[in-house]
Design a protein around this motif. Sequence first.
Motif, PDB file in Angstrom:
ATOM      1  N   VAL A 286      -0.705   0.838 -10.009  1.00 22.33           N
ATOM      2  CA  VAL A 286      -1.307   0.805  -9.659  1.00 22.33           C
ATOM      3  C   VAL A 286      -1.549   2.202  -9.005  1.00 22.33           C
ATOM      4  O   VAL A 286      -2.522   3.911  -9.635  1.00 22.33           O
ATOM      5  CB  VAL A 286      -1.961   0.513  -8.859  1.00 22.33           C
ATOM      6  CG1 VAL A 286      -3.255   0.786  -8.067  1.00 22.33           C
ATOM      7  CG2 VAL A 286      -2.230  -0.874  -9.083  1.00 22.33           C
ATOM      8  N   GLY A 287      -0.864   2.940  -8.516  1.00 19.82           N
ATOM      9  CA  GLY A 287      -0.017   4.381  -8.253  1.00 19.82           C
ATOM     10  C   GLY A 287      -0.495   5.568  -9.426  1.00 19.82           C
ATOM     11  O   GLY A 287      -0.459   6.372  -9.375  1.00 19.82           O
ATOM     12  N   GLY A 288       0.178   4.754  -9.743  1.00 20.02           N
ATOM     13  CA  GLY A 288       0.705   5.402 -11.276  1.00 20.02           C
ATOM     14  C   GLY A 288      -0.615   6.475 -11.504  1.00 20.02           C
ATOM     15  O   GLY A 288      -0.443   7.114 -12.065  1.00 20.02           O
ATOM     16  N   ILE A 289      -1.250   5.084 -12.127  1.00 17.03           N
ATOM     17  CA  ILE A 289      -2.695   5.309 -12.087  1.00 17.03           C
ATOM     18  C   ILE A 289      -3.379   6.252 -11.351  1.00 17.03           C
ATOM     19  O   ILE A 289      -4.354   7.334 -11.837  1.00 17.03           O
ATOM     20  CB  ILE A 289      -3.685   4.334 -13.341  1.00 17.03           C
ATOM     21  CG1 ILE A 289      -2.746   3.883 -14.274  1.00 17.03           C
ATOM     22  CG2 ILE A 289      -5.413   4.085 -13.280  1.00 17.03           C
ATOM     23  CD1 ILE A 289      -3.413   1.908 -13.933  1.00 17.03           C
ATOM     24  N   VAL A 290      -3.681   6.047 -10.302  1.00 15.75           N
ATOM     25  CA  VAL A 290      -4.176   7.167  -9.334  1.00 15.75           C
ATOM     26  C   VAL A 290      -3.582   8.365  -9.418  1.00 15.75           C
ATOM     27  O   VAL A 290      -4.655   9.296  -9.298  1.00 15.75           O
ATOM     28  CB  VAL A 290      -4.246   5.977  -7.996  1.00 15.75           C
ATOM     29  CG1 VAL A 290      -4.798   7.003  -7.032  1.00 15.75           C
ATOM     30  CG2 VAL A 290      -4.868   5.131  -8.049  1.00 15.75           C
TER      31      VAL A 290
ATOM     32  N   PHE B 284       0.888  -1.163   0.335  1.00 13.94           N
ATOM     33  CA  PHE B 284       0.168  -0.326  -0.294  1.00 13.94           C
ATOM     34  C   PHE B 284       1.080   1.399  -0.081  1.00 13.94           C
ATOM     35  O   PHE B 284       0.516   2.196  -0.452  1.00 13.94           O
ATOM     36  CB  PHE B 284      -0.750  -0.196   1.095  1.00 13.94           C
ATOM     37  CG  PHE B 284      -1.900   1.175   1.461  1.00 13.94           C
ATOM     38  CD1 PHE B 284      -2.828   1.383   1.024  1.00 13.94           C
ATOM     39  CD2 PHE B 284      -1.473   2.345   1.997  1.00 13.94           C
ATOM     40  CE1 PHE B 284      -3.732   2.948   0.485  1.00 13.94           C
ATOM     41  CE2 PHE B 284      -1.969   3.759   2.624  1.00 13.94           C
ATOM     42  CZ  PHE B 284      -3.435   4.015   1.497  1.00 13.94           C
ATOM     43  N   ALA B 285       2.112   1.227   0.801  1.00 16.87           N
ATOM     44  CA  ALA B 285       3.142   2.237   0.612  1.00 16.87           C
ATOM     45  C   ALA B 285       3.329   2.525  -1.191  1.00 16.87           C
ATOM     46  O   ALA B 285       3.325   3.653  -0.449  1.00 16.87           O
ATOM     47  CB  ALA B 285       4.337   1.990   1.979  1.00 16.87           C
ATOM     48  N   GLU B 286       3.746   1.619  -1.371  1.00 16.33           N
ATOM     49  CA  GLU B 286       4.481   1.879  -2.938  1.00 16.33           C
ATOM     50  C   GLU B 286       3.426   2.388  -3.646  1.00 16.33           C
ATOM     51  O   GLU B 286       3.346   3.049  -4.896  1.00 16.33           O
ATOM     52  CB  GLU B 286       4.634   0.481  -3.045  1.00 16.33           C
ATOM     53  CG  GLU B 286       6.265  -0.323  -2.543  1.00 16.33           C
ATOM     54  CD  GLU B 286       7.309   1.030  -3.427  1.00 16.33           C
ATOM     55  OE1 GLU B 286       7.164   1.383  -4.701  1.00 16.33           O
ATOM     56  OE2 GLU B 286       7.857   0.898  -2.372  1.00 16.33           O
TER      57      GLU B 286
END
Length: 273
Positions: free
Chosen positions: A95-99, A15-17
Amino acid sequence: MWRELRMVAFYRAVFAEILATAIFVFFGLGSELNWPEKPSVLQTAITFNLAAATAVQIAWHTSGSHLNPAVTLAFLLGSRISLARAACYMLAQMVGGIVGAAVLYEVTPEDIRGTLGTSTVRLVNVSSGQAVSIELILTLQLVLSYLVSTDSSRNKGSPAIMIGVSVALGHLIGHYYTTCSMNPAKSFGRSVVVGNFTKQWIFWVGPLIGAILAFVFYSFVLHHDPKTFAERLAILRGSYDAEPSEKEKDQPTDSVSLPMSMPWKNIDGFSCF
């Protein structure tokens, strides 16, 4: 591997990533928007510097703050993380990049957001080969900075400042070639949001090859890695015990215990850097 996947700390790290990558992408891409007063290359580089340093500091003690599939690949090859952790980190970073890109897209006026500065070859006379080469070189220096600054046998503090400087350095040069990616998750995230995958392969091939070369240079030229094959295999499987208990020391075990002098540490049951 299954033992690692049963740990709560493992999912906190994943989640941190996601969170740290989303923060990095949001603020970084935000410096490339098409406002009437267009930001200079220096402004963009400084913003990416601060965004990277902030994101690294946020997730440093939880996941190691990779934020980048290229960095995770180098750590996997260098036997610093398990295969399961590397796969989950890479997925989390995408996922983080998309968010991060999606949030920026939604809060920005339509006439300003455009394509969020989607990674592309900036000039017609820059060939695909040249674009791959510059991404390779930029990522090579970034990943080397990660490997050196996260080696706890040489550096005891947070690597946030050094990594931020490395990101800024890449943008000062790479902006004129490819708008500077150095991070497949960043390029993938904004491409998904705007639906533009033109020459997307450049921003995967270049950084990933750069990461592999950085691993080779660091592990075989700049630094002697004393880990044995058995230790590397144990790390890959996620079955090592970095700090066995007194009871475990008196009993035989199938997992490999790494020496305390190894340049990484164990926090809440998982390795971080």
